[in-house]
Motif scaffolding. Structure first.
Motif, mmCIF file in Angstrom:
data_model
loop_
_atom_site.group_PDB
_atom_site.id
_atom_site.type_symbol
_atom_site.label_atom_id
_atom_site.label_comp_id
_atom_site.label_asym_id
_atom_site.label_seq_id
_atom_site.Cartn_x
_atom_site.Cartn_y
_atom_site.Cartn_z
ATOM 1 N N GLY A 77 44.334 50.809 32.009
ATOM 2 C CA GLY A 77 44.212 52.079 31.313
ATOM 3 C C GLY A 77 45.438 52.965 31.352
ATOM 4 O O GLY A 77 45.871 53.488 30.321
ATOM 5 N N ILE A 78 46.018 53.155 32.517
ATOM 6 C CA ILE A 78 47.166 54.058 32.625
ATOM 7 C C ILE A 78 48.355 53.496 31.865
ATOM 8 O O ILE A 78 49.026 54.215 31.113
ATOM 9 N N PHE A 79 48.625 52.199 32.039
ATOM 10 C CA PHE A 79 49.734 51.601 31.312
ATOM 11 C C PHE A 79 49.537 51.741 29.808
ATOM 12 O O PHE A 79 50.453 52.103 29.085
ATOM 13 N N GLN A 80 48.322 51.443 29.340
ATOM 14 C CA GLN A 80 48.063 51.529 27.908
ATOM 15 C C GLN A 80 48.175 52.967 27.405
ATOM 16 O O GLN A 80 48.657 53.202 26.297
ATOM 17 N N ALA A 81 47.739 53.932 28.209
ATOM 18 C CA ALA A 81 47.860 55.339 27.809
ATOM 19 C C ALA A 81 49.328 55.741 27.701
ATOM 20 O O ALA A 81 49.735 56.399 26.736
ATOM 21 N N LEU A 82 50.127 55.352 28.681
ATOM 22 C CA LEU A 82 51.556 55.692 28.647
ATOM 23 C C LEU A 82 52.273 54.961 27.521
ATOM 24 O O LEU A 82 53.146 55.533 26.861
ATOM 25 N N SER A 83 51.908 53.723 27.303
ATOM 26 C CA SER A 83 52.499 52.953 26.210
ATOM 27 C C SER A 83 52.167 53.601 24.866
ATOM 28 O O SER A 83 53.031 53.750 23.996
ATOM 29 N N GLY A 84 50.905 54.014 24.699
ATOM 30 C CA GLY A 84 50.501 54.697 23.469
ATOM 31 C C GLY A 84 51.221 56.024 23.297
ATOM 32 O O GLY A 84 51.643 56.379 22.191
ATOM 33 N N ALA A 85 51.378 56.760 24.401
ATOM 34 C CA ALA A 85 52.088 58.042 24.339
ATOM 35 C C ALA A 85 53.543 57.837 23.926
ATOM 36 O O ALA A 85 54.092 58.619 23.143
ATOM 37 N N GLU A 86 54.149 56.783 24.437
ATOM 38 C CA GLU A 86 55.534 56.473 24.070
ATOM 39 C C GLU A 86 55.642 56.174 22.580
ATOM 40 O O GLU A 86 56.538 56.675 21.883
#
Length: 187
Positions: A77-86
């Motif tokens: 979840g955190i990786f995907q959230a940060l990836s999406g934010a990027e």
């Protein structure tokens, strides 16, 4: 699997489960389950995994859990959230710089996000399907225990260090599909 025990005595069940972890013994004696303000005990929650059909609307975009929740079990979840934010930051910056309004605002974010999450989402659904069936989960865990290569690959994929497609390598599939003790692929 454990519903009757939880319903009968949630705190006893909780303590019994914690007793399965020797490192915790003796450290949690004072721990008590506390009810919510309305007096009810929280015994379960979820499911949270809701896939969003659209993550963009005119002038707005969803990112992180709002764009589609990941079950915390997989740790993605955190990786995907940060990836999406990027992805969203780059797209939003381009949209703000496009004074003429010619850029297809946020469409690239939605497309790229969908592509990036296809493999991890599929893996999450497989993990959830396996874990929701106790006998299948026990068998899968037994395979992971016997095959370090398979376990390492699963951890690497859920840790976003390898693409989900790496789990489809023939050597790993052979390890998973073989009877216990018949095949061990290293590396």
């Amino acid at each position: 699997r454990f519903g009757a025990g939880v319903a009968r005595d949630p705190e006893a069940f909780f303590r019994t489960m914690l007793g399965n972890f020797p490192a915790l013994r003796g450290r949690l004696e004072r721990l008590r389950l506390e009810p919510h303000a309305d007096g009810r005990m929280l015994l379960a929650s979820g499911p949270f995994d809701w896939t969003m059909r659209d993550t963009i609307l005119p002038g707005a975009a969803l990112v992180g859990d709002a764009a589609g929740y990941y079950d915390p079990f997989t740790g993605q979840g955190i990786f995907q959230a940060l990836s999406g934010a990027e992805l969203l930051a780059a797209e939003a910056d381009a949209a703000l710089r496009d004074a003429g309004g010619r850029a297809p605002v946020l469409r690239e974010y939605a497309r790229e996000r969908r592509l990036r999450l296809r493999g991890p989402r599929a893996l999450q659904h497989v993990v959830e399907a396996v874990l929701s069936r106790p006998r299948l989960a026990d068998a899968a865990i037994a395979h992971l225990k016997r095959s370090r290569a398979l376990a390492d690959a699963l951890v690497a994929v859920t840790g976003d260090l390898m693409p989900a497609a790496a789990l489809l390598r023939p050597s790993l599939l052979l390890t998973f599909l073989s009877p216990p003790g018949s095949v061990e692929v290293v590396g």
